[in-house]
Enzyme design. Sequence first.
Site, mmCIF file in Angstrom:
data_model
loop_
_atom_site.group_PDB
_atom_site.id
_atom_site.type_symbol
_atom_site.label_atom_id
_atom_site.label_comp_id
_atom_site.label_asym_id
_atom_site.label_seq_id
_atom_site.Cartn_x
_atom_site.Cartn_y
_atom_site.Cartn_z
ATOM 1 N N ALA A 128 0.851 -1.197 0.000
ATOM 2 C CA ALA A 128 0.000 0.000 0.000
ATOM 3 C C ALA A 128 0.884 1.243 0.000
ATOM 4 O O ALA A 128 1.991 1.230 0.557
ATOM 5 C CB ALA A 128 -0.904 -0.019 1.220
ATOM 6 N N GLY B 97 0.582 -5.210 0.749
ATOM 7 C CA GLY B 97 -0.557 -5.322 -0.164
ATOM 8 C C GLY B 97 -0.181 -6.020 -1.453
ATOM 9 O O GLY B 97 -1.022 -6.654 -2.102
ATOM 10 N N GLU C 296 -0.525 -9.495 -0.770
ATOM 11 C CA GLU C 296 -1.951 -9.805 -0.610
ATOM 12 C C GLU C 296 -2.645 -9.918 -1.956
ATOM 13 O O GLU C 296 -3.541 -10.738 -2.131
ATOM 14 C CB GLU C 296 -2.609 -8.755 0.289
ATOM 15 C CG GLU C 296 -2.135 -8.891 1.739
ATOM 16 C CD GLU C 296 -2.680 -7.815 2.641
ATOM 17 O OE1 GLU C 296 -2.380 -6.627 2.391
ATOM 18 O OE2 GLU C 296 -3.397 -8.138 3.594
ATOM 19 N N GLU D 80 4.210 -5.128 7.167
ATOM 20 C CA GLU D 80 3.325 -4.128 7.771
ATOM 21 C C GLU D 80 3.694 -3.759 9.205
ATOM 22 O O GLU D 80 3.644 -2.604 9.598
ATOM 23 C CB GLU D 80 1.872 -4.593 7.724
ATOM 24 C CG GLU D 80 1.215 -4.504 6.370
ATOM 25 C CD GLU D 80 1.454 -5.713 5.494
ATOM 26 O OE1 GLU D 80 2.409 -6.473 5.765
ATOM 27 O OE2 GLU D 80 0.712 -5.884 4.517
HETATM 28 N N1 T1G Z 1 4.643 3.481 -0.063
HETATM 29 C C1 T1G Z 1 5.070 4.650 -0.603
HETATM 30 N N2 T1G Z 1 6.323 4.853 -1.079
HETATM 31 C C2 T1G Z 1 7.169 3.796 -0.994
HETATM 32 C C3 T1G Z 1 6.793 2.552 -0.449
HETATM 33 C C4 T1G Z 1 5.470 2.416 0.033
HETATM 34 N N3 T1G Z 1 5.006 1.252 0.547
HETATM 35 N N4 T1G Z 1 7.883 1.727 -0.509
HETATM 36 C C5 T1G Z 1 8.875 2.438 -1.074
HETATM 37 N N5 T1G Z 1 8.457 3.678 -1.363
HETATM 38 C C6 T1G Z 1 9.244 4.746 -2.006
HETATM 39 C C7 T1G Z 1 10.368 5.206 -1.104
HETATM 40 O O1 T1G Z 1 9.896 6.179 -0.197
HETATM 41 C C8 T1G Z 1 11.342 5.765 -2.114
HETATM 42 O O2 T1G Z 1 10.850 7.041 -2.499
HETATM 43 C C9 T1G Z 1 11.179 4.834 -3.317
HETATM 44 O O3 T1G Z 1 9.889 4.209 -3.153
HETATM 45 C C10 T1G Z 1 12.245 3.783 -3.379
HETATM 46 O O4 T1G Z 1 12.215 3.127 -2.107
HETATM 47 C C11 T1G Z 1 -2.600 -3.154 2.656
HETATM 48 C C12 T1G Z 1 -1.357 -1.670 4.504
HETATM 49 C C13 T1G Z 1 10.126 -1.913 -1.851
HETATM 50 C C14 T1G Z 1 12.072 -3.073 -0.814
HETATM 51 O O5 T1G Z 1 6.514 -1.741 4.038
HETATM 52 O O6 T1G Z 1 10.625 -2.124 1.738
HETATM 53 O O7 T1G Z 1 0.935 -2.796 2.236
HETATM 54 O O8 T1G Z 1 12.826 8.399 -1.756
HETATM 55 O O9 T1G Z 1 14.561 3.701 -1.485
HETATM 56 O O10 T1G Z 1 15.865 0.282 -1.508
HETATM 57 O O11 T1G Z 1 -1.805 -4.803 4.117
HETATM 58 O O12 T1G Z 1 11.067 0.485 -0.505
HETATM 59 O O13 T1G Z 1 12.610 7.660 -4.146
HETATM 60 O O14 T1G Z 1 11.020 9.388 -3.205
HETATM 61 O O15 T1G Z 1 13.285 1.890 -0.247
HETATM 62 O O16 T1G Z 1 14.924 -0.433 -3.790
HETATM 63 C C15 T1G Z 1 3.965 -2.466 3.232
HETATM 64 C C16 T1G Z 1 8.254 -0.684 2.069
HETATM 65 C C17 T1G Z 1 3.139 -1.232 3.118
HETATM 66 C C18 T1G Z 1 7.460 -1.950 1.875
HETATM 67 C C19 T1G Z 1 12.408 -1.090 -2.294
HETATM 68 N N6 T1G Z 1 5.135 -2.377 2.394
HETATM 69 N N7 T1G Z 1 9.243 -0.489 1.028
HETATM 70 O O17 T1G Z 1 13.629 -0.777 -1.662
HETATM 71 O O18 T1G Z 1 14.031 1.541 -2.643
HETATM 72 S S1 T1G Z 1 1.706 -1.339 4.162
HETATM 73 C C20 T1G Z 1 6.338 -1.995 2.873
HETATM 74 C C21 T1G Z 1 10.392 -1.210 0.994
HETATM 75 C C22 T1G Z 1 0.676 -2.398 3.339
HETATM 76 C C23 T1G Z 1 -1.365 -3.775 3.242
HETATM 77 C C24 T1G Z 1 -0.551 -2.826 4.065
HETATM 78 C C25 T1G Z 1 11.392 -0.793 -0.045
HETATM 79 C C26 T1G Z 1 11.489 -1.742 -1.243
HETATM 80 P P1 T1G Z 1 11.895 8.204 -2.931
HETATM 81 P P2 T1G Z 1 13.580 2.583 -1.513
HETATM 82 P P3 T1G Z 1 14.712 0.118 -2.430
#
Ligand code: T1G
Length: 688
Positions: free
Chosen positions: A60, A99, A102, A122
Site C-alpha cells: 500500500a 498489499g 496480498e 506491515e
Molecule cells: N509506499 C510509498 N512509497 C514507498 C513505499 C510504500 N510502501 N515503498 C517504497 N516507497 C518509495 C520510497 O519512499 C522511495 O521514495 C522509493 O519508493 C524507493 O524506495 C494493505 C497496509 C520496496 C524493498 O513496508 O521495503 O501494504 O525516496 O529507497 O531500496 O496490508 O522500498 O525515491 O522518493 O526503499 O529499492 C507495506 C516498504 C506497506 C514496503 C524497495 N510495504 N518499502 O527498496 O528503494 S503497508 C512496505 C520497501 C501495506 C497492506 C498494508 C522498499 C522496497 P523516494 P527505496 P529500495
Amino acid sequence: MQVTMRSENHVGYVTLSNPPVNAIGQVLRMGLLEAVRWAERGRLDRVIVSGAGGIFAAGADAKEFDAAPQEPHLPEVLNAIDESFVPWIAAIEGVALGGGAEIAMACRMRIMAPGARIGLPEVTLGVIPGAGCTARLPRLVGLQKAVEMITTGKPIGAQAACSVGLVHTVEDDPIEAAFLVNSEALGCIVPTWEYHAPAHDADLFRMARENLQAKMPGQEAPVRALEVIEAGLALPFHAALAYERRVFLELKTGSQSKALRHLFFAQRAAKAPAHLKGAALEVLHAAVVGGGTMGAGIAYALLSSGLQVTILEADAAGLKRAEDNIGKIIEASLTRGMIDAARAADLRSRLTLSTQYSQAATAQLAIEAAFEDMAVKQEILGKLDAVLSADAVLATNTSYLDINEMAAPLMDPTRVIGLHFFAPAHIMKLLEIVQGAQSSDRAIATGYALAKRLGKVPVRAGVCDGFIGNRILARYREAADTVFMDGSTPWEVDDAMVEFGYAMGPYEAQDLSGLDIAYANRQRQAPTRDPNRRYIPIADRMIELGKLGRKTSAGWYRYPGGGGKVEDPIVADLAIEEAHFSGITRTDYSSQEMRQRLVLAMINEAADILDAGIAQSAGDIDLVTVFGYGFPRWRGGLMHYADSLGVETIVAQLEILAQEDPIAWKVSPLLSRCADAGQSLAEARPMR
Ligand code: T1G
C-alpha cells in the site's frame, strides 16, 4: 494508467505500473478493480498479473496512510479477484510486499522468479496486513509460518515460499510459465478464501505471545496481528476480514505507526543534497588504516560492497591482528550462512594487508581507524596525504575529535571528512558524515556515495565534541550518573530505560563498549570543562578500581566467568560514599522520574545540536538515535518522540529541573523559541 490490460488468445495480461515500486494507491486499486471486470466481460481463460520495472508491488502507498481511506478499498478489490470466475495468476519478480503479497494471495496461483522475495512488512510500519492476509496466509501456509511471517515482517525468498506452499512454482520467466499452466489444472484450484482455515492451536498462540513480549516489548502491531489471526480462525472468512480491517485502521492512525512511517521516510530522505549531484569521486580501491575491531569492520563492509581494500598497519604484529580480526568476521558470516565459501574467497581475493603506505597509492579513498588520539591521527593523515593522489578523499573514523584541527597540517585540508562508523561497523547502519570547515563538495559527496554503496544511513554532522550521536550520548550518561549518584543504582536506571524501549540501559551498554573510552574523553575535556558544572566522579572511581566493563569481567555489573550480568553491591556503595563526601541527601527516584530525566537531558542536548547547525534537521537526529544508539524505533526517534510530548511540556519540565541545577538543565534556546512560536521540532531550523 497505473494498471495496463491487454489480452491475447483469451489470456489477459494485467501490469501494475506505478514507478518506482508500484505502490498501491487509490488509482492503482481502481485500475485493478476495472481489470477484474474487463477480464470477466471478455470471458478470458485467465489473467496473468505482474509488475512493471522488475518489481511486483511494494505494498500500500504509505504516503496515503495519513489521509482518510478512499474507495475502492484494497480488501474489496482483492475479494473481487479471489471470487472472480476468471482465475488470476500472480507472476512475481522483484518484491511482493504487504498489499503486493496480498494481491498475489488473492490469485488462484502464484509463480515467483528465483531472486524474488515475498513478505508482510506491515508491522515494521506499525500496522497489520489490512487486505485479507491474516485470513488468507494461514489458509495457504498453515498457522506457524503465517504467524512468523506476519509478526516479524521478514520477507522470504522464492524457494522458501514454494516450500511452504505460498507459491506454486519458481520459474525464470513467471509470465511465460503462467501462460503455459494447463487450463484444467488451473480450473481445479479453488479460490483462496474457500481453503479451510487451519485448526486453532492454543499452545502456538501462547508461545508466540510470550516470544513477542520477550523480543518486541512495547510494540503494538505484532501483538495485535497475532490477536487478529487467532480471532479470524473462529470467524467466517468475510467476518475475519472485517475484523482485520478494523484493527488495521485503528493502528494506522496510532502513534506507533506514525512514528515508524516517519522513520521510514526520513531514512529514504537521508541522501546527498541535490547540489552534490555528480560531485562524488568514483571509488574502486579504498584503504583502511588500522585493523582493530573498527578498522576490520569497516574493511569488511567495503569488501562486501565490491571494493578493492588495503588495510595498513604499523608493523607485523598489527598486520597479524588485522588478519585475525577480518578473518573472524568472515568466519562468523560463513557460520551464519550470510555468505558461502565462494563469496568468502572473493572477499579475501580483494583484500591486501601491508605496512607500506605505497600499497595504497591507487586508493581513491582512505579511512583512518586508528587509536583515538589527535597526534596519532594527524601523523597517519600526513602519511596518506603524501602517498595518495591529490584528488583522493581522506576520512577519519574519529568518534569525537575535531577534524578541522586534524586536517589543518595537510597540503589540502579540503579533502578531509569524518566517516564515523558505529561498532560493529559492518552491521550498524548509521554513518555520520562529518563536514569540516574546509571539506570540499567532492569529499562530502564521496562520503554519501560510499554510504549508499554500503547500504548505510548517512547523516551529515558538523564539527563539535562527539558530533551528533556521541554528544547526545555523553549528556545521557551524565544524566544517568547524576540519578545514580543522587539516589539510584545502575540496574534501576537500566531497567527504567529498558521499560522505555531500549534493548539495554546505559550502564549495561557501557560495559559492552568499555568504560575507558568515556574516561579518556573526560580526561581530554578536563582542561576546558566548565568549573561551575557539577561533575559526577563515580565513573572515574570505576576506572581506579579497574572495573572497565565486560573486558575486565567487571564494570557497572560483574560478569562471573564471562557470563551474564550480576549486580555489584560495591558499585552501588560507590554512590552512597560519593554522596556522603559531597554532603548530598540521596533521593529515591521512581522509574518514571529516571526515564524523564534521561530523556529530557537527551532532548535538550539534541536541541542545542540542532540550533548550532551541527545537525541539519530533527529527522536527522531521529535517524542517529535510532540507527546508532538503539532508541526505540516505534517511538520514531528522539525528536519525533519529543514532538509527541509537546515542546511546551518539555520546556516546562526542564524549567523545574533547572531550579535544581541551572547549569546542567539550562533550557535550550531552540526549545524556548519553538515553545513560544508554537512550532514543532520537526519544523525547527538551525539559527546558524
Ligand atoms: N509506499 C510509498 N512509497 C514507498 C513505499 C510504500 N510502501 N515503498 C517504497 N516507497 C518509495 C520510497 O519512499 C522511495 O521514495 C522509493 O519508493 C524507493 O524506495 C494493505 C497496509 C520496496 C524493498 O513496508 O521495503 O501494504 O525516496 O529507497 O531500496 O496490508 O522500498 O525515491 O522518493 O526503499 O529499492 C507495506 C516498504 C506497506 C514496503 C524497495 N510495504 N518499502 O527498496 O528503494 S503497508 C512496505 C520497501 C501495506 C497492506 C498494508 C522498499 C522496497 P523516494 P527505496 P529500495
